[in-house]
Design an enzyme around this catalytic site. Sequence first.
Site, PDB file in Angstrom:
ATOM      1  N   TYR A  18       8.090  10.827   9.260  1.00 30.13           N
ATOM      2  CA  TYR A  18       8.362   9.682   8.382  1.00 30.13           C
ATOM      3  C   TYR A  18       9.763   9.676   7.785  1.00 30.13           C
ATOM      4  O   TYR A  18      10.110   8.783   7.039  1.00 30.13           O
ATOM      5  CB  TYR A  18       7.271   9.608   7.296  1.00 30.13           C
ATOM      6  CG  TYR A  18       5.919   9.603   7.962  1.00 30.13           C
ATOM      7  CD1 TYR A  18       5.461   8.447   8.595  1.00 30.13           C
ATOM      8  CD2 TYR A  18       5.154  10.767   8.074  1.00 30.13           C
ATOM      9  CE1 TYR A  18       4.264   8.446   9.297  1.00 30.13           C
ATOM     10  CE2 TYR A  18       3.955  10.770   8.769  1.00 30.13           C
ATOM     11  CZ  TYR A  18       3.513   9.611   9.378  1.00 30.13           C
ATOM     12  OH  TYR A  18       2.341   9.610  10.086  1.00 30.13           O
ATOM     13  N   ASP A  30       0.872  -1.172   0.000  1.00 32.89           N
ATOM     14  CA  ASP A  30       0.000   0.000   0.000  1.00 32.89           C
ATOM     15  C   ASP A  30       0.911   1.224   0.000  1.00 32.89           C
ATOM     16  O   ASP A  30       1.533   1.543   1.010  1.00 32.89           O
ATOM     17  CB  ASP A  30      -0.894  -0.009   1.251  1.00 32.89           C
ATOM     18  CG  ASP A  30      -1.815   1.209   1.300  1.00 32.89           C
ATOM     19  OD1 ASP A  30      -1.521   2.216   0.614  1.00 32.89           O
ATOM     20  OD2 ASP A  30      -2.820   1.162   2.032  1.00 32.89           O
ATOM     21  N   ASP A  63       2.188  18.532  14.349  1.00 31.70           N
ATOM     22  CA  ASP A  63       2.272  17.606  13.217  1.00 31.70           C
ATOM     23  C   ASP A  63       1.924  18.390  11.947  1.00 31.70           C
ATOM     24  O   ASP A  63       1.172  19.355  11.999  1.00 31.70           O
ATOM     25  CB  ASP A  63       1.258  16.478  13.439  1.00 31.70           C
ATOM     26  CG  ASP A  63       1.371  15.359  12.415  1.00 31.70           C
ATOM     27  OD1 ASP A  63       1.897  14.291  12.771  1.00 31.70           O
ATOM     28  OD2 ASP A  63       0.919  15.550  11.264  1.00 31.70           O
ATOM     29  N   HIS A 102       0.151  17.504   9.496  1.00 36.17           N
ATOM     30  CA  HIS A 102      -1.219  17.269   9.032  1.00 36.17           C
ATOM     31  C   HIS A 102      -2.216  17.860  10.018  1.00 36.17           C
ATOM     32  O   HIS A 102      -1.933  17.947  11.216  1.00 36.17           O
ATOM     33  CB  HIS A 102      -1.500  15.767   8.912  1.00 36.17           C
ATOM     34  CG  HIS A 102      -0.632  15.069   7.916  1.00 36.17           C
ATOM     35  ND1 HIS A 102       0.534  14.430   8.278  1.00 36.17           N
ATOM     36  CD2 HIS A 102      -0.759  14.930   6.578  1.00 36.17           C
ATOM     37  CE1 HIS A 102       1.093  13.910   7.185  1.00 36.17           C
ATOM     38  NE2 HIS A 102       0.335  14.204   6.140  1.00 36.17           N
ATOM     39  N   HIS A 104      -5.731  11.850  13.810  1.00 34.28           N
ATOM     40  CA  HIS A 104      -6.733  11.818  12.727  1.00 34.28           C
ATOM     41  C   HIS A 104      -7.947  10.968  13.103  1.00 34.28           C
ATOM     42  O   HIS A 104      -8.975  11.002  12.426  1.00 34.28           O
ATOM     43  CB  HIS A 104      -6.123  11.238  11.443  1.00 34.28           C
ATOM     44  CG  HIS A 104      -5.013  12.075  10.887  1.00 34.28           C
ATOM     45  ND1 HIS A 104      -5.187  13.398  10.563  1.00 34.28           N
ATOM     46  CD2 HIS A 104      -3.714  11.779  10.612  1.00 34.28           C
ATOM     47  CE1 HIS A 104      -4.033  13.881  10.104  1.00 34.28           C
ATOM     48  NE2 HIS A 104      -3.127  12.917  10.132  1.00 34.28           N
ATOM     49  N   ASP A 161       6.622  15.209  11.159  1.00 35.78           N
ATOM     50  CA  ASP A 161       6.582  15.314   9.698  1.00 35.78           C
ATOM     51  C   ASP A 161       6.592  16.782   9.283  1.00 35.78           C
ATOM     52  O   ASP A 161       6.658  17.109   8.105  1.00 35.78           O
ATOM     53  CB  ASP A 161       5.367  14.574   9.115  1.00 35.78           C
ATOM     54  CG  ASP A 161       4.114  14.746   9.953  1.00 35.78           C
ATOM     55  OD1 ASP A 161       4.099  15.622  10.840  1.00 35.78           O
ATOM     56  OD2 ASP A 161       3.144  13.995   9.720  1.00 35.78           O
TER      57      ASP A 161
HETATM   58 ZN   LIG Z   1       1.272  13.907  10.187  1.00 36.77          ZN
END
Ligand SMILES: [Zn+2]
Length: 673
Positions: free
Chosen positions: A307, A22, A174, A176, A137, A267
């Site tokens: 990451y 994936d 983060d 995101h 999330h 990240d």
């Molecule tokens: Zn993130």
Amino acid sequence: MASGTALIYDEEMTTHKLLWNDPICDIEVPERLSSSYEQLKRYHLVERCVLVPAREGSEEEILFVHSSEHLEVAKSTQTMNEEELKRVSENYDAFFFHPNTYRCARLAVGATLQLVDAVMSGKVRNGMALVRPPGHHSQRNAANGFCLFNNVAIAAEYAKRKYGLQRILIVDWDVHHGQGTQYIFEEDPSVLYFSWHRYEHREFWPSLKESDYDAVGLGKGKGFNINLPWNKVGMENSDYLAVFFHVLLPMAFEFDPELVIVSSGYDSGIGDPEGQMNATPEVFAHLTHFLMQLANGKLCVILEGGYHLKSLAESICMTVKTLLGDPIPQVSGEMAPCLSAVESIQNVRAAHKPYWKWLTYEDTSFLENLSTKSHLLKKASSNASMEHESKKTNSNETVKVEKFLELHMKNTLLPVPPIKTATTDSTGLAHFLPVPLHLVKDMDKTEIQALVSGFYADLVKEDETFLSLGSMLPILDKILKKEVRNGIAASPTSAVSAAVALRHCVRFGLQRVLCVFVGDMQIIPNTEDGKTLIIHICEKEHFTFLLKNVLLLLKDAEGNDFFSAVLGFILPVAYSYQPNLTVIAVGPNRNLEISGISLLFALLQGLAESRIFAVIKDTEINLMQSVAKALVGASLPHFGAYVPPTREKVNEMKRLRDQFQQEWKMLQCSGKL
Ligand SMILES: [Zn+2]
């Protein structure tokens, strides 16, 4: 105030892994945890922490923020085969199940709650939990973006229920948007949620309208959800710091949290394929340091994303070193936020104006002429020399980042001075101090005589000043030689002593010395060599003149409205200047209260590798006691009820900002330059 830093890690959380191909999920690897932990060991940080075991979060705790349907689905995956796991994973946006995922996710929740307990019970002052899967999330009824249970949201709810907390700040750095956390608390005024995130005008995942700056919360929670969208990649240290100075910190000090929880994704650091930002690991030391000044130091840092394994590990180490109280490395890069970041800052401030006292007099009249639309930004950026180049990560870039990180960390890892805070006992000063300090021997009389007549004769006229130099200069010398980190000296004539100290530093070879002077100055130190910058905080009319390199700021002592001056002006100027040493001097008729001065000492330790020298009027015993505590890190000032700045002060700050923001670019917080 508690001391010590907790570290929570359980190797079992590395057993959750992707079993099929994936391309979206394959970056969330177990090595994110194991290699970061190895790096912490390599820097000898693990052995300095209080190791707290993880535990499983209970079903009851998970149900604080999740539905029982969600819990049951997660539970059912424990006995599934690969095909079944794959099928159930496909029900979610970017999530994968492994037979041990449920167990790991419960450990991640439990580890987070263990940290909250360790901090709230006073066992430690702060701490970090290295967990997988991450949480921010994750939503009430859905896994999302590598997250199964929302660790941080459960922790906030747990702290409210178990410890009766009424104000919790969640800082999500983060890259995101933690939309899961936003959904859970958007109607809840007891949880202030701040997130910055790569957005690119809704181009970047999760591409939600509600990730933009105008999503301020709902119902009673209006004003308690702060979104700072990054509309470009390539954001740098200065952009992150500017957001702290001009958005997050003023909000946080007004909110006055009882606990701070960080959704700590890295990240947003350099080299990360998701974020594509350029912030370097040491910026996380600075961000951590600022948050340590809130909630009486109660800070829980919980791992989310990150990451690029090397960047992630180094940034985690920077965070833990700072939690442990190590000196803060100088932040690298040009200290000037880019136009896109400044636009986001002004948009958030405008959107939150109705809900925050410190923004009451914010000037938003120019907003209608501006737009964050990407095509306009592109047009603007072609003219703006300070705009960062956006960088796309390619393999060359990756190699460059690896090399950069290796070299960078070698230069950034500072030796920790063996002694934190020094003073002398010549005047019996040490006897009055509430914390034991390292005592430095006075200089003998002939030695001072020689020094003064050689270099400082024009400054030192009085015998009493002369004598006080005998105890001041040995402390300063120790700081200059990096044998101690900071020091405190008493003086009958602070302005003269400060002037001697500044010249002494320049003679030692320092290129940039910052002096913040509070109160009346009997003499104005000479700054014409360009190696010293003085920020003078005073209120008397006749002091309103300006010399080269000297800033004067009018201010009355009134409640705690110094936040606007300290956060909105002094800190940005100081960070723009990047001093080699900070001198904070307090003279007679000081117009900042003890808590305000202590805040200055606490925050300015982020600069000059945490080297600060204090020169304080010798009659100010109470102040010296507070400053000694701030320098040792034994306690934080108490500010009392929040007093917003008056219209007059807001205007004065704006005038100063307009006057100096071309020179000190970290002052910029509106697109109208
Ligand atoms: Zn993130």
